[in-house]
Each structure stands twice: as structure tokens, then as C-alpha cells.
Design a protein around this motif. Structure first.
Motif, mmCIF file in Angstrom:
data_model
loop_
_atom_site.group_PDB
_atom_site.id
_atom_site.type_symbol
_atom_site.label_atom_id
_atom_site.label_comp_id
_atom_site.label_asym_id
_atom_site.label_seq_id
_atom_site.Cartn_x
_atom_site.Cartn_y
_atom_site.Cartn_z
ATOM 1 N N GLU A 36 0.830 -1.219 0.000
ATOM 2 C CA GLU A 36 0.000 0.000 0.000
ATOM 3 C C GLU A 36 0.861 1.265 0.000
ATOM 4 N N ILE A 96 2.401 1.986 -3.349
ATOM 5 C CA ILE A 96 1.482 2.554 -4.337
ATOM 6 C C ILE A 96 1.428 4.077 -4.218
ATOM 7 N N PRO A 115 0.713 4.050 -8.859
ATOM 8 C CA PRO A 115 0.169 2.712 -9.106
ATOM 9 C C PRO A 115 0.806 1.998 -10.296
ATOM 10 N N PRO A 138 -5.702 0.654 -13.458
ATOM 11 C CA PRO A 138 -4.774 0.519 -12.335
ATOM 12 C C PRO A 138 -3.378 1.073 -12.623
ATOM 13 N N THR A 171 -3.275 -6.524 -6.034
ATOM 14 C CA THR A 171 -2.930 -5.111 -6.210
ATOM 15 C C THR A 171 -3.602 -4.545 -7.456
ATOM 16 N N LEU A 187 -6.712 -1.834 -7.127
ATOM 17 C CA LEU A 187 -6.571 -0.514 -7.739
ATOM 18 C C LEU A 187 -7.632 -0.309 -8.812
ATOM 19 N N TRP A 200 -5.470 5.938 -5.557
ATOM 20 C CA TRP A 200 -4.113 5.462 -5.331
ATOM 21 C C TRP A 200 -3.333 6.318 -4.336
ATOM 22 N N TRP A 211 -3.692 5.387 -0.610
ATOM 23 C CA TRP A 211 -3.286 4.061 -0.137
ATOM 24 C C TRP A 211 -2.156 4.173 0.882
#
Length: 399
Positions: free
Chosen positions: A168, A171, A176, A313, A377, A381, A387, A390
């Protein structure tokens, strides 16, 4: 080197301290790089004081003189028995009275008097001693237990991954897109080389303390100690990080206050210390159950995420306000840690009845770890987005 001239002169240079110091250091380097049988008059007392087996091979002067005469006769050298006896006695006296590294029997050496023994009998006795000592060395006080392949995979997964927790922060700090890219790139340039090296060395040298033994045999005791010391420090820090991470997730999910989180940390440490003290078999069972539960949970996260997939993502690839180099650096800092630890299982090789299964377990565990990181992941996302929110204290896989 067995000629009369060499034998009569060898004690003179052997008295010189700097010569002996140089040769002792050289001999030790040889023994540190590989298993070896080393012969010499100060090997057990000076050169290799910690050798696992020391043998002091002895015989009467008369017997040694007769053997020396036969050895020389094969080379066409003939000397009277009396002269050969005198030569041996003088050499013994010089070596036993010299200042540096005098000839003497090490206190922990096994004495073999070969006066009335044949060569085959001496060799047989030495082989017997070697086998006895090997068996004794393998009995390190740790009970060897049968651990199956699934148990070993569960332990390796728990040691190296135990879920995608920690990504996390990767990110939000790197972006991301960069996170997903690095989750694919790092296995190739980092995880696979470490895992394959651990498999190769684990198969060739399946000893207790694994990575310490590997480095010790390759580079010597100094660097063996360094890797053991640094690895232990890393383990202590890692364990603390995992305890804090797990408690933070529990606190976020259950709404625990600071006191409750602290109590939870103490309970986690106490429970897992007790499990470890019970032995590697119980650790394998618990690790397999926990790893299985984590895999099921993250598989569920991935499925739910892909069902609700509504965001790209990969966008943005680089975090806002971050350079490409900075984004790569941030992702590497976390990603290398997430993909490390494949050699850790080697330190338990002495407790497993079949340590050769550990490399197989590493090969199986690595794809599971990559899948655990990448699929949830990408799915999360794609489902949640956000993002930049996170982090362990923000949006996470729990959401």
C-alpha cells in the motif's frame, strides 16, 4: 620433499616466525574455502585449533625409521637404519623445542599408534573416526522432524510474504503504474536470482545455519560471522515490522485503541514464541494454516476486485510530484524488501529430516508470492482507485 637434504634442513626455516605466520594464514584460507584433510606437525594445535576432528598419528621411532627406509628405497635412496633413526630423532627434537608452533599433541586429538597397524588398518580406523564425528556433529541438540513439502512451502511463504501487506505504501509513494511494473520486474532481477541461488546452495550444502555456512565456506570465518550477525539484526527488525503491521491492520479493522493494540502485540509475540519453541514441525503446521488462509483471503480480494473493476490501475504511472527516478527508487526500496528472504529457511535445515526438500519448496513458493502481490494489487486498484490515499494507515486491501 622426503629427500635427506630437505628433511635435514626443513626445521631451520620453520623456526622463522614471519614464515610460519604467512603459511598458517594461507593454510587457514584453504580450510575456510573447502572441506580438506590437512597434515602437519602444528595443524591441530595452531593452524586449525577448531577442526572438528584431529588425529595425532604416532608410531615408535624404530617403526617410523623402517617405514622411511622402505619409502626411500622405492626412490633408489639407501641409508643405514641407525642414521635414519638419528635423523628422525633430531627432527622431532627440533620441532618439539622450537619457539613458534612446537610439535605437540592437541588435547582434543585422537591418538592412533600405528606401530603394529597396516596402512589399510590405519585408514579404516580414520574413516571410522570421521563417520563417528560426522554423526556427532549432525546431532546438534535439535530434534530432527519430518516436515512435508506443503509444510515447507507454508513456512517459506510466511517468512517471505505472508500476504501483500506493505505494498500500500509503495502505491502512494511511487504511483500505481510504477508499483505494478516493479512487482513484475523485481522478481526477474532480484527474487528469482536469490531464490535460485538459495536452491543451488541449499542442495549442495544443506547444513544447519544455511546462509552462514555458505558464506563461511566461500569467503572465510570473518565474512561468515558478518552475514550471520547482519542477518540476525535484519530478522529482529523484520519480526518487529511484521508484528506492527499485523497489529495496525487489526486495529484498523476492529477499531482498537493504543492500549488494546499494545496488548495485541504482546499476545502475538508470546504465541509465536511458544510455537517456535515447540519445534519446526509445529511451526510448519501453523505456518501452512496461516499461509493458506492468507492465500484464500487475497484470492477473494482479487476476485472481488476484478468483478468491480472500473479504474485503470496503471494511471498514473508515476506519483504526482515525483520524478521517474524518484518513483523507481521508492518502489525498489519497498519492493526489494517484499521480495527478500528466500534464504531464511536454510537456517532451519538442521532441524528437517530431509533438507533437500527446501529448494523444491522455494521454487513452489515463489510463484505464489508473485501472484499474491500482483493480482490483488491490480484488482484492488482497478476497483477502488484512490491510489494517493493508499497506505497502512489509509486505503488498504482490507477496504
Amino acid at each position: 620433499i622426503r629427500s635427506v637434504d630437505v628433511t635435514n634442513q626443513v626445521s631451520t626455516p620453520s623456526k622463522i616466525g614471519c614464515v610460519r605466520d604467512f603459511l598458517v594464514d594461507y593454510q587457514r584460507k584453504i580450510s575456510n574455502s573447502k572441506n580438506c584433510i590437512m597434515d602437519g606437525r602444528d595443524i591441530g594445535t595452531v593452524v586449525l585449533k577448531d577442526a572438528p576432528l584431529k588425529i595425532y598419528l604416532d608410531a615408535t621411532v624404530l617403526c617410523r625409521a623402517k617405514r622411511r627406509m622402505l619409502e626411500r628405497a622405492e626412490k633408489g635412496i639407501v641409508l643405514p637404519l641407525e642414521e635414519t633413526i638419528q635423523e628422525i630423532e633430531i627432527r622431532d627434537w627440533k620441532d618439539s623445542t622450537r619457539k613458534h608452533s612446537p610439535l605437540r599433541c592437541a588435547e582434543d586429538a585422537v591418538v592412533i599408534d600405528s606401530t603394529d597397524l597396516s596402512i589399510d588398518e590405519v585408514v579404516s580406523r580414520i574413516i571410522q573416526l570421521v563417520n563417528e564425528r560426522k554423526n556427532k556433529m549432525s546431532d546438534n541438540g535439535l530434534k530432527k522432524q519430518s516436515v512435508g513439502l506443503i509444510g515447507l512451502v507454508g513456512m517459506i511463504y510466511a517468512m517471505t510474504a505472508a500476504g501483500a501487506y506493505g505494498i500500500e505504501d509503495m502505491i502512494s509513494s511511487s504511483g500505481p503504474g510504477m508499483t505494478i511494473i516493479m512487482l513484475f520486474v523485481l522478481p526477474i532481477i532480484w527474487a528469482f536470482p536469490i531464490a535460485l541461488a538459495s536452491c543451488e546452495l541449499g542442495s549442495a550444502i544443506p547444513d544447519e545455519c544455511g546462509f552462514y555456512r555458505w558464506v563461511q565456506r566461500a569467503l572465510g570465518e570473518f565474512w561468515g560471522f558478518q552475514i550471520g550477525w547482519l542477518k540476525n539484526i535484519g530478522i529482529y527488525i523484520n519480526v518487529a515490522v511484521f508484528v506492527v503491521l499485523s497489529t495496525d491492520y487489526l486495529a484498523s479493522y476492529l477499531g482498537l485503541n493504543n492500549l488494546q493494540s499494545y496488548i495485541c502485540k504482546i499476545i502475538i509475540i508470546g504465541v509465536f514464541t511458544w510455537i517456535n519453541l515447540r519445534g519446526v514441525k509445529d511451526v510448519a503446521i501453523v505456518s501452512s494454516i496461516i499461509s493458506g488462509a492468507i492465500l484464500v483471503a487475497f484470492a477473494g480480494i482479487a476476485i472481488i476486485g476484478f468483478i468491480h473493476f472500473s479504474h485503470n490501475p496503471f494511471e498514473p504511472v508515476v506519483a504526482t510530484g515525483q520524478t521517474v527516478v524518484g518513483s523507481i527508487g521508492s518502489s525498489i526500496a519497498i519492493g526489494m524488501w517484499m521480495y527478500a528472504g528466500y534464504e531464511s529457511m536454510s537456517s532451519l535445515a538442521g532441524e528437517v529430516k530431509d533438507p533437500q526438500m527446501i529448494p523444491k519448496a522455494i521454487i513452489i513458493a515463489l510463484p505464489l508470492i508473485i501472484g499474491t502481490y500482483v493480482l490483488p494489487t491490480v484488482a484492488s486498484l482497478g476497483a477502488i482507485g484512490q491510489w494517493d490515499q493508499w497506505g497502512s494507515a489509509g486505503v488498504s486491501y482490507v477496504n
